[in-house]
Every structure is written in structure tokens, then in C-alpha cells.
Design a protein around this motif. Structure first.
Motif, mmCIF file in Angstrom:
data_model
loop_
_atom_site.group_PDB
_atom_site.id
_atom_site.type_symbol
_atom_site.label_atom_id
_atom_site.label_comp_id
_atom_site.label_asym_id
_atom_site.label_seq_id
_atom_site.Cartn_x
_atom_site.Cartn_y
_atom_site.Cartn_z
ATOM 1 N N PRO A 1 -8.083 9.564 -10.036
ATOM 2 C CA PRO A 1 -7.626 8.657 -11.097
ATOM 3 C C PRO A 1 -6.708 9.351 -12.097
ATOM 4 C CG PRO A 1 -9.959 8.337 -10.679
ATOM 5 C CD PRO A 1 -9.552 9.554 -9.905
ATOM 6 N N LYS A 2 -6.957 10.639 -12.330
ATOM 7 C CA LYS A 2 -6.124 11.389 -13.273
ATOM 8 C C LYS A 2 -4.679 11.476 -12.781
ATOM 9 C CE LYS A 2 -5.788 15.832 -15.666
ATOM 10 N NZ LYS A 2 -6.412 17.181 -15.860
ATOM 11 N N LYS A 3 -4.508 11.728 -11.477
ATOM 12 C CA LYS A 3 -3.150 11.817 -10.924
ATOM 13 C C LYS A 3 -2.460 10.462 -10.922
ATOM 14 C CE LYS A 3 -3.703 16.003 -8.201
ATOM 15 N NZ LYS A 3 -3.493 16.673 -6.904
ATOM 16 N N LEU A 4 -3.208 9.401 -10.711
ATOM 17 C CA LEU A 4 -2.639 8.056 -10.789
ATOM 18 C C LEU A 4 -2.193 7.772 -12.211
ATOM 19 C CD1 LEU A 4 -1.979 5.223 -9.793
ATOM 20 C CD2 LEU A 4 -4.412 4.638 -10.047
ATOM 21 N N ARG A 5 -3.010 8.133 -13.192
ATOM 22 C CA ARG A 5 -2.645 7.902 -14.594
ATOM 23 C C ARG A 5 -1.393 8.685 -14.970
ATOM 24 N NH1 ARG A 5 -8.288 8.427 -15.392
ATOM 25 N NH2 ARG A 5 -7.998 10.569 -16.176
ATOM 26 N N ARG A 6 -1.286 9.898 -14.450
ATOM 27 C CA ARG A 6 -0.094 10.706 -14.765
ATOM 28 C C ARG A 6 1.159 10.077 -14.144
ATOM 29 N NH1 ARG A 6 1.505 14.834 -17.263
ATOM 30 N NH2 ARG A 6 3.039 16.328 -16.514
ATOM 31 N N TYR A 7 1.033 9.606 -12.918
ATOM 32 C CA TYR A 7 2.142 8.921 -12.250
ATOM 33 C C TYR A 7 2.592 7.701 -13.066
ATOM 34 C CZ TYR A 7 3.777 5.147 -9.155
ATOM 35 O OH TYR A 7 4.433 4.069 -8.612
ATOM 36 N N LEU A 8 1.643 6.894 -13.506
ATOM 37 C CA LEU A 8 1.972 5.694 -14.285
ATOM 38 C C LEU A 8 2.599 6.063 -15.625
ATOM 39 C CD1 LEU A 8 -1.200 3.529 -13.577
ATOM 40 C CD2 LEU A 8 1.118 3.112 -12.731
ATOM 41 N N SER A 9 2.123 7.135 -16.219
ATOM 42 C CA SER A 9 2.653 7.540 -17.522
ATOM 43 C C SER A 9 4.092 8.025 -17.430
ATOM 44 C CB SER A 9 1.773 8.639 -18.133
ATOM 45 O OG SER A 9 1.938 9.874 -17.455
ATOM 46 N N THR B 1 -5.577 -2.115 -6.345
ATOM 47 C CA THR B 1 -5.717 -2.321 -4.896
ATOM 48 C C THR B 1 -4.764 -1.469 -4.070
ATOM 49 O OG1 THR B 1 -6.398 -4.605 -5.301
ATOM 50 C CG2 THR B 1 -5.684 -4.060 -3.059
ATOM 51 N N TYR B 2 -3.510 -1.347 -4.523
ATOM 52 C CA TYR B 2 -2.485 -0.727 -3.686
ATOM 53 C C TYR B 2 -2.147 0.713 -4.052
ATOM 54 C CZ TYR B 2 -1.942 -5.634 -2.465
ATOM 55 O OH TYR B 2 -2.186 -6.926 -2.062
ATOM 56 N N LEU B 3 -2.018 1.006 -5.334
ATOM 57 C CA LEU B 3 -1.580 2.345 -5.732
ATOM 58 C C LEU B 3 -2.674 3.391 -5.608
ATOM 59 C CD1 LEU B 3 0.642 1.754 -8.893
ATOM 60 C CD2 LEU B 3 1.377 2.625 -6.668
ATOM 61 N N SER B 4 -3.902 3.008 -5.893
ATOM 62 C CA SER B 4 -4.990 3.982 -5.988
ATOM 63 C C SER B 4 -5.145 4.830 -4.728
ATOM 64 C CB SER B 4 -6.306 3.274 -6.305
ATOM 65 O OG SER B 4 -6.574 2.262 -5.348
ATOM 66 N N GLY B 5 -4.873 4.260 -3.556
ATOM 67 C CA GLY B 5 -5.023 4.999 -2.307
ATOM 68 C C GLY B 5 -3.984 6.077 -2.097
ATOM 69 N N ASN B 6 -2.934 6.093 -2.920
ATOM 70 C CA ASN B 6 -1.866 7.083 -2.772
ATOM 71 C C ASN B 6 -2.092 8.336 -3.619
ATOM 72 O OD1 ASN B 6 0.396 5.709 -1.075
ATOM 73 N ND2 ASN B 6 -0.228 4.135 -2.536
ATOM 74 N N MET C 1 0.822 -1.208 0.000
ATOM 75 C CA MET C 1 0.000 0.000 0.000
ATOM 76 C C MET C 1 0.858 1.262 0.000
ATOM 77 S SD MET C 1 -3.379 -0.424 0.134
ATOM 78 C CE MET C 1 -4.632 -1.657 0.530
ATOM 79 N N LYS C 2 2.018 1.193 0.654
ATOM 80 C CA LYS C 2 2.860 2.375 0.834
ATOM 81 C C LYS C 2 3.959 2.511 -0.217
ATOM 82 C CE LYS C 2 2.202 2.221 5.863
ATOM 83 N NZ LYS C 2 2.863 1.991 7.171
ATOM 84 N N THR C 3 4.146 1.500 -1.040
ATOM 85 C CA THR C 3 5.254 1.507 -1.994
ATOM 86 C C THR C 3 4.829 2.161 -3.304
ATOM 87 O OG1 THR C 3 6.148 -0.533 -1.051
ATOM 88 C CG2 THR C 3 6.910 0.078 -3.247
#
Length: 379
Positions: free
Chosen positions: A167-175, A158-163, A116-118
């Protein structure tokens, strides 16, 4: 850093200079160090998929004989044996460090809370694994490429979304993250070239098998893209006909078993074209081709160019499995051997591959990993 930040820093330094006679040179050096520090983190995360060449310890938690969690493995790694199949760091380790990231932990080694924290990346690679799910399973359980991608899907959902706040910020992080893939060797040495355990060589011609592998790899890479990955580094298969396991088994009259190398080249040529195709068809993606075959083959043929003098005998004492025998002392000079055991390169070789791929125009193309990390992203 913007101009306002620079001006603010300069004003602070100007006051310090007046009170302590700090020279202009000191100010320049401080600015240089500040910029170097601010540019060190080039990507938010590194996600690693592959086999024993980049496994950092996942196989420690699987029911398999393919393990490297004992001495002398890791003899040159800071914490000793970790499950890495070499004497020290892997190419993924060196790449992560160059990106400014900490060592990327193996997925299976982390608890639910740790996952969850990684957010700096995870390593899903597994010794003996292949593009094909059945590859390497004659030696025990492994995480094949399909399973690794499934675990990444679980990571995202499960793990990354909580950080991330949206969803837009998660997508940017992954990109912005780097996705490293180093797999395929076992589909030959632990599948196609083992007719006693697998029937692929009876079903497919060498050309058909390469096409089949690439089709399966395309499916896995496309799924990663659909989960948010945009920046990929995909390594070719090295010259398997030159590894001690093959050379000692087939005993070719030349330095390498070129008939085995020809099988690999069919796949590598197709991989290069596939990655170009994916970059063109998957909007916003870029796939970097890591041509480790050419570099590794040159090391075998011209070892003195790289400060090597031993390309056949492994550094450690190996057993029937081709892995190092537990607690047996390896060679003393671990800078002159190409191979650590019967199949895996030394830390020195991993460093050469990673550093060249990070900053040079080869073996990685069309751009190196540093340029890849700095590219603007499209989510």
C-alpha cells in the motif's frame, strides 16, 4: 542518474572513443541525449476528470446524443474519430505527451484485464457532464463528476492495487501522479442557462449558484485527495459568453455575451480561492489553478495575436445540437479558427493552452505543470 552511472557511461564512451576516434563533442551529445531521455517521463500517470473538453471517448459507450465518434471529428488525430470533441488532440492529450506518457485511454473503453494492466493513467471525462450529477442529463446519460470520482475509487481499490507490492508504494505512485480536472462549463450551459430543463436558475441567484458549485467541487476534490491524489491541475471555466452556441443564440451587440461571462467569473474567482484553501488545508497537496478564461477571452478579443482570423463561425458544419454534422467536410485551414464546432476549441487552441500551462508562468499558477510534476511528494 547518479554520479556512478555517469562515470560508468563515461568509461564505456572512453573505450569507444579510443577504438573509433569518437570526438569529445560526440560524447557530450550522447550524454545530452541520455539525460533528455531519462528526464522525459516526469510523472508516472495522468488521471483526467471533466467534460467534453477532455473526453477521449467515454461517451461512445453511453446512451446519449452527445457523441463525437464520427467524421469529421478527429480529422487531424492520428487514428481519426475517437470520441474527442475536436479535430485532433485535447489539452489532456498534449499534457500527457509533455509528461512523457502515452495517450490516456478512456475508462469505459477498457476491459477488466486492460484496466488491471494500465498504470499510466485513465480518462474518466464525459461529454455534457458537470460538477452536479443532474447536469447534461437532458441529452442522455453521462458520467458526472461524482461518478467519475467513484470510478477512480474503483480503479484504486480493484485495478491498481495488484500492480504494487505494498500500500505504501501505491500511495507513493498516486502522490507523484498528476490529476487534471476540467469541468463546470455544462453546469451553466447545460443546466443553469436552461430553465426549461432545470430549475437551478429559479432556486439560486448567480452568486448562490457559484457557491453551490464550488462546495460540490470541493467535496469531489477532497475525496480524490483522500484516495491518494496530491498533485492537482484544476481549470477554470472559459468565457462561455464567447462560444458560437451562446453568441448565435443571444446575438449580443458586442463580440461576446458579457452577461454570461459575468456568471462564469463569479465561479472562477471563487475557484481560485478554493484551490488556495485546499492547498493550505490538505496536507501535502498542491492545487494548480488553470486560468483558461483570461487566455481564451484574449483569443476572442485579439485573435491575430494567435494567428487566428475566425472567432465566431465554427470550422465544421454544425447541426441542431451544435455538434458537427456527420461526414460533412470542415474548413480546409484548421489553424485559423478558434472553434471547431459550436462549443469546443480547435486542436491548435488546446495545444496553446496545454503548452503554456506546462512550461510558462501562466495560465497555470502558482506553478506550471512541469514544476508540479518535479515537486517532491508527501504521501
Amino acid at each position: 542518474m547518479n554520479l556512478c552511472h555517469i562515470a560508468s557511461l563515461y568509461r564505456v564512451e572512453e573505450k569507444m572513443a579510443k577504438s573509433s576516434s569518437m570526438t569529445l563533442l560526440s560524447l557530450i551529445l550522447l550524454l545530452h541525449l541520455f539525460f533528455a531521455k531519462s528526464e522525459k517521463l516526469l510523472a508516472p500517470a495522468l488521471y483526467v476528470f471533466g467534460d467534453s473538453l477532455v473526453d477521449s471517448g467515454n461517451n461512445n459507450f453511453l446512451n446519449t446524443v452527445v457523441k463525437a465518434n464520427y467524421n469529421p471529428y478527429g480529422i487531424d488525430f492520428p487514428s481519426g474519430a475517437t470520441g474527442r470533441f475536436t479535430n485532433g488532440k485535447t489539452a489532456a492529450d498534449f499534457t500527457g505527451q509533455s509528461l512523457g506518457l502515452p495517450f490516456i485511454p478512456p475508462y469505459l473503453a477498457l476491459s477488466e484485464d486492460e484496466r488491471m494492466k494500465t498504470i499510466t493513467g485513465l480518462n474518466y471525462a464525459s461529454g455534457s457532464a458537470g460538477i452536479l450529477t443532474e447536469t447534461g442529463t437532458a441529452s442522455g446519460i453521462n458520467l458526472g463528476m461524482e461518478k467519475q470520482v467513484e470510478l477512480f475509487e474503483e480503479t484504486v481499490g480493484t485495478y491498481l492495487s495488484g500492480n504494487f507490492k505494498s500500500p505504501k508504494k501505491l500511495r507513493r505512485y498516486l502522490s507523484k501522479s498528476i490529476f487534471m480536472v476540467s469541468i463546470g462549463s455544462n453546469d451553466y450551459i447545460n443546466n443553469y442557462l436552461r430553465p426549461g430543463n432545470y430549475n437551478t436558475s429559479l432556486i439560486y441567484t448567480p452568486e448562490q449558484f457559484a457557491v453551490y458549485l464550488l462546495d460540490q467541487l470541493k467535496s469531489r476534490l477532497t475525496k480524490l485527495y483522500n484516495l491518494g491524489a496530491r498533485k492537482f491541475v484544476v481549470f477554470a471555466i472559459g468565457p462561455l459568453g464567447c462560444i458560437p452556441a451562446i453568441v448565435n443564440s443571444l446575438k449580443p451587440t458586442t463580440r461576446c455575451a458579457e452577461n454570461v461571462n459575468k456568471l462564469v467569473l463569479l465561479y472562477n474567482y471563487g475557484l481560485h480561492g478554493l484551490l488556495e484553501q485546499l492547498t493550505f488545508t490538505l496536507h501535502g497537496s498542491i492545487f494548480v489553478f488553470g486560468d483558461v478564461y483570461r487566455l481564451s477571452y484574449d483569443m476572442n478579443q485579439n485573435p491575430f495575436r494567435y494567428g487566428l482570423n475566425e472567432t465566431k463561425a465554427p470550422c465544421c458544419i454544425v447541426g441542431n445540437t451544435g455538434l458537427c454534422i456527420k461526414d460533412q467536410a470542415p474548413c480546409q485551414d484548421r489553424t485559423t479558427h478558434l472553434y471547431w464546432d459550436f462549443a469546443h476549441p480547435m486542436q491548435k487552441i488546446n495545444n496553446i493552452v496545454a503548452k503554456r500551462c506546462f512550461r510558462s508562468s501562466s495560465p497555470c499558477s502558482p506553478i506550471n505543470i512541469r514544476k508540479l510534476a518535479l515537486l517532491p511528494t508527501v504521501t
